[in-house]
Design an enzyme around this catalytic site. Structure first.
Site, PDB file in Angstrom:
ATOM      1  N   LYS A 149       0.643  -1.384   0.080  1.00 20.15           N
ATOM      2  CA  LYS A 149       0.139   0.210  -0.040  1.00 20.15           C
ATOM      3  C   LYS A 149       1.036   1.230   0.313  1.00 20.15           C
ATOM      4  O   LYS A 149       1.934   1.065   0.722  1.00 20.15           O
ATOM      5  CB  LYS A 149      -0.797  -0.008   1.052  1.00 20.15           C
ATOM      6  CG  LYS A 149      -2.447   1.087   0.863  1.00 20.15           C
ATOM      7  CD  LYS A 149      -3.245   0.658   0.639  1.00 20.15           C
ATOM      8  CE  LYS A 149      -3.999   1.105   0.803  1.00 20.15           C
ATOM      9  NZ  LYS A 149      -5.189  -0.355   0.510  1.00 20.15           N
TER      10      LYS A 149
HETATM   11  N1  GLU Z   1      -7.810   0.017  -2.915  1.00 20.45           N
HETATM   12  C1  GLU Z   1      -8.262  -0.988  -2.996  1.00 20.45           C
HETATM   13  C2  GLU Z   1      -8.442  -1.688  -1.589  1.00 20.45           C
HETATM   14  O1  GLU Z   1      -8.022  -1.270  -0.529  1.00 20.45           O
HETATM   15  C3  GLU Z   1      -7.942  -2.252  -3.552  1.00 20.45           C
HETATM   16  C4  GLU Z   1      -6.733  -2.971  -4.491  1.00 20.45           C
HETATM   17  C5  GLU Z   1      -6.211  -3.322  -5.179  1.00 20.45           C
HETATM   18  O2  GLU Z   1      -6.769  -3.450  -6.269  1.00 20.45           O
HETATM   19  O3  GLU Z   1      -5.218  -3.976  -5.838  1.00 20.45           O
HETATM   20  O4  GLU Z   1      -8.896  -3.180  -1.756  1.00 20.45           O
END
Ligand code: GLU
Length: 434
Positions: free
Chosen positions: A119
């Site tokens: 992230k």
């Molecule tokens: N930001 C989204 C989550 O927290 C999607 C992450 C992704 O698709 O890699 O799950």
């Protein structure tokens, strides 16, 4: 020491603020205790693999240069490439990025995907910048990260305040850094792209649809019907809007909405499409939507409703408001919206919680489909995407629900146990180098 100075000391003593990392670690440790996780694997999973911090300059529209700070935390890749979003928000810092990366590891594992967790994002309030400044910020951030991301290594996606447009800029910039013959073969370096640029039909609604499905499956297991049930939603972005859209289609009634600008309520019902259209002409905000009354920001979660859907930021349901929540079900569209103390109060009161790593996993499952589509040079149709999403969400939901019943634990602990055990198995089979 006089009494007076002792009192002063006491009054100024700092109370440690509970960060997101404290929260995810407590959740992890209680699941790890439940499955008696091997101590060596507990050590590995308790820390992040890599943490990238970049400071980079960008020229603003007025010619000034501003320096931005961006993060990418790669928590674990035992099951596959790091996967997870990039958010643009003032709350982005190393603690938030670590916690959110860790949640991604559990989320992708629980969903049975060949991914790990990562992230990141930029500490920024995007509403203060023009579109062309945001484009330059995104491109420069991508350039700074380019050696650390990649379609088979670390695959970002949209998150809070980032969109398919952001992903298109990232893909374009990243591809420009590759040798000419490899460029187009790299478009799956990010998912959540627009459908004209390698994006997947339906990826826009995948998270909200997954939240809706989780609520629907929960209702089926509890032999109840969504028709006539009332719900409130925090956040009316991609997740909040789509979950409301699908719930309304099944006869549930939206009675309260909160966004970054304010909160509105109407116990007789708020029409989802009307509110959506209103936000388009009201600078993206729900404030002053006709026939609704404004609600005090701090009372929002205590509104009368059957289902409460936090679909914005973390740490929203805490010991301050958990005892006053009227909903019988919390469906976590956001990551980490309920902290450990808030959850304890809710569970004692018999409120059910569909945990984030299950409830909002439709997004990353959609991302996986997009990645496969790009990798295999295919174009998938919307109906097949939705059917596949349905199947995946049902499998995960049933696994968590059954584990929770069989082991007598809450759904979050169940989801964590299943996720951690899958990673534990990979470590046991492969061993640890050297
Ligand atoms: N930001 C989204 C989550 O927290 C999607 C992450 C992704 O698709 O890699 O799950």
């Amino acid at each position: 020491m006089t009494i007076a100075t002792a009192n002063i000391k006491k009054a100024t003593k700092k109370v440690p603020v509970r960060g997101m990392m404290d929260n995810v670690m407590e959740q992890f440790n209680s699941a790890a205790d439940h499955i008696n996780l091997h101590p060596n694997i507990r050590k590995i999973l308790s820390i992040t693999n890599n943490e990238i911090l970049v400071n980079f300059p960008v020229k603003m529209d007025n010619g000034d240069v501003e320096i931005f700070t961006g993060y990418r935390v790669q928590h674990n890749n035992a099951l596959g490439p790091y996967k997870g979003g990039l958010r643009y928000h003032p709350t982005v810092d190393i603690d938030a990025a670590r916690a959110l990366a860790m949640w991604m590891t559990w989320k992708t594992s629980l969903a049975g995907l060949p991914y790990g967790g990562g992230k990141g994002g930029i500490k920024i309030d995007p509403s203060k910048y023009s579109q062309s400044e945001l484009e330059r910020i995104t491109r420069r951030f991508t350039f700074a990260l380019a050696d650390n991301i990649g379609p088979e290594h670390d695959i970002p996606a949209p998150d809070v305040n980032t969109s398919s447009q952001t992903m298109a800029w990232i893909a374009d910039t990243y591809m420009s850094t590759r040798p000419p013959a490899e460029r187009t073969a790299n478009q799956h370096v990010v998912t959540g792209k627009p459908d004209g640029s390698g994006g997947l039909e339906g990826r826009d609604r995948a998270t909200g649809y997954g939240v809706y499905l989780s609520i629907k499956f929960w209702a089926e297991k509890n032999e109840t019907n969504l028709k006539g049930k009332t719900f409130i939603v925090q956040g009316f972005g991609n997740v909040g809007y789509w979950v409301s859209h699908f719930l309304e289609r099944d006869g549930a009634i939206l009675v309260g909405v909160q966004d970054a600008f304010g909160s509105v309520e109407n116990q007789k019902g708020i029409k989802v499409e009307d509110l959506f259209n209103y936000t388009r002409i009201n600078d993206g905000s729900i404030v002053d939507f006709p026939d609704t009354k404004a609600v005090d920001k701090n009372k929002f979660f205590t509104l009368d409703c059957d289902i409460c859907i936090p679909a914005a930021l973390g740490n929203q349901i805490t010991k301050e408001n958990a005892s006053k929540i009227k909903a019988k079900l919390i469906a976590e569209g956001a990551n980490g919206p309920t902290n450990v103390e808030g959850e304890k109060i809710l569970l004692e009161r018999g409120v059910s919680i569909i945990p984030d790593i299950l409830c909002n996993s439709g997004g990353v499952v959609g991302s996986y489909f997009e990645w496969l589509q790009n990798r295999n040079g295919e174009i998938w149709q919307l109906d097949e995407v939705m059917a596949k999403l349905d199947k995946k969400m049902k499998e995960s939901f049933n696994k968590v629900f059954d584990y929770s019943k069989n082991e007598g634990v809450d759904m979050r602990t169940a989801a964590f146990c299943i996720a951690i055990q899958r990673i534990e198995k990979a470590y046991i089979q492969r061993g640890i180098f050297p």
